[in-house]
Write a protein that holds these residues in place. Structure first.
Motif, PDB file in Angstrom:
ATOM      1  N   ARG A  15     -59.976  42.665  -1.585  1.00 53.22           N
ATOM      2  CA  ARG A  15     -60.080  42.883  -3.025  1.00 53.22           C
ATOM      3  C   ARG A  15     -59.717  44.320  -3.407  1.00 53.22           C
ATOM      4  O   ARG A  15     -59.095  44.560  -4.443  1.00 53.22           O
ATOM      5  CB  ARG A  15     -61.480  42.544  -3.535  1.00 53.22           C
ATOM      6  CG  ARG A  15     -61.771  41.070  -3.551  1.00 53.22           C
ATOM      7  CD  ARG A  15     -60.772  40.336  -4.411  1.00 53.22           C
ATOM      8  NE  ARG A  15     -61.180  38.955  -4.579  1.00 53.22           N
ATOM      9  CZ  ARG A  15     -60.502  38.079  -5.286  1.00 53.22           C
ATOM     10  NH1 ARG A  15     -59.385  38.424  -5.877  1.00 53.22           N
ATOM     11  NH2 ARG A  15     -60.915  36.841  -5.388  1.00 53.22           N
TER      12      ARG A  15
ATOM     13  N   GLN B 218     -56.001  44.548  -3.134  1.00 56.99           N
ATOM     14  CA  GLN B 218     -55.373  43.793  -4.217  1.00 56.99           C
ATOM     15  C   GLN B 218     -55.330  44.603  -5.505  1.00 56.99           C
ATOM     16  O   GLN B 218     -54.336  44.577  -6.231  1.00 56.99           O
ATOM     17  CB  GLN B 218     -56.154  42.497  -4.430  1.00 56.99           C
ATOM     18  CG  GLN B 218     -55.580  41.574  -5.452  1.00 56.99           C
ATOM     19  CD  GLN B 218     -56.446  40.323  -5.610  1.00 56.99           C
ATOM     20  OE1 GLN B 218     -57.655  40.356  -5.393  1.00 56.99           O
ATOM     21  NE2 GLN B 218     -55.832  39.225  -5.976  1.00 56.99           N
TER      22      GLN B 218
ATOM     23  N   GLY C  24     -62.342  39.413  -8.036  1.00 59.76           N
ATOM     24  CA  GLY C  24     -61.520  40.620  -7.964  1.00 59.76           C
ATOM     25  C   GLY C  24     -62.038  41.658  -8.945  1.00 59.76           C
ATOM     26  O   GLY C  24     -62.801  41.362  -9.859  1.00 59.76           O
TER      27      GLY C  24
END
Length: 155
Positions: free
Chosen positions: A102, A105, A41
């Motif tokens: 990602r 997120q 991430g």
């Protein structure tokens, strides 16, 4: 596969390869995204502009993976291998999916509020995604039937 499928698959692979070097989201290119960013991430204190400004090693960036996908689809178009084409397309879609996951997120609110600004001029994303979707559609076209060879009427 049919000849026009080979030709269009070849063009789609070229489009994916060219799109790798264009912007994907905002200022972020495929070469700015490291494999560790996809695995772990994005760092919590970084903005999209900072990610777009990072210059990482080319061998560990998403660009090398997408160029590999373009090469696999290109070889599949030249050789006529449907399985090789499917592998390339699925790996490419998985790479774009992990990138989208990602980014969502980490930059969920920014992507939802500024999506018009962040997705304007992202021709790299359009070429890569469009080339992969077109390749997916081309690979789903059924093969031509091979008729058994029969002797002519004089035999």
């Amino acid at each position: 596969m049919r000849t026009f499928v080979h030709l269009l698959l070849f063009a789609a692979a070229i489009a994916v390869a060219v799109g790798v070097f264009g912007p994907l989201v905002g200022t972020v290119d495929a070469r700015n995204v490291q494999f560790t960013d996809l695995r772990n991430g994005f760092a919590p204190g970084r903005s999209l502009d900072q990610i777009g400004a990072q210059s990482g090693s080319f061998t560990t960036s998403l660009a090398i993976g997408l160029l590999g996908v373009a090469a696999v689809v290109l070889v599949a178009a030249l050789v006529g291998s449907r399985i090789l084409g499917w592998i390339g397309v699925l790996v490419g879609l998985a790479g774009l999916g992990v990138l989208a996951w990602r980014l969502d997120q980490r930059f969920d609110h920014e992507l939802r509020t500024d999506y018009r600004h962040l997705l304007s001029g992202t021709w790299g994303l359009y070429l890569v995604g469009g080339g992969l979707v077109l390749s997916l559609l081309l690979l789903s076209i059924p093969r031509e039937r091979r008729l058994p060879l029969s002797p002519g009427p004089g035999f």
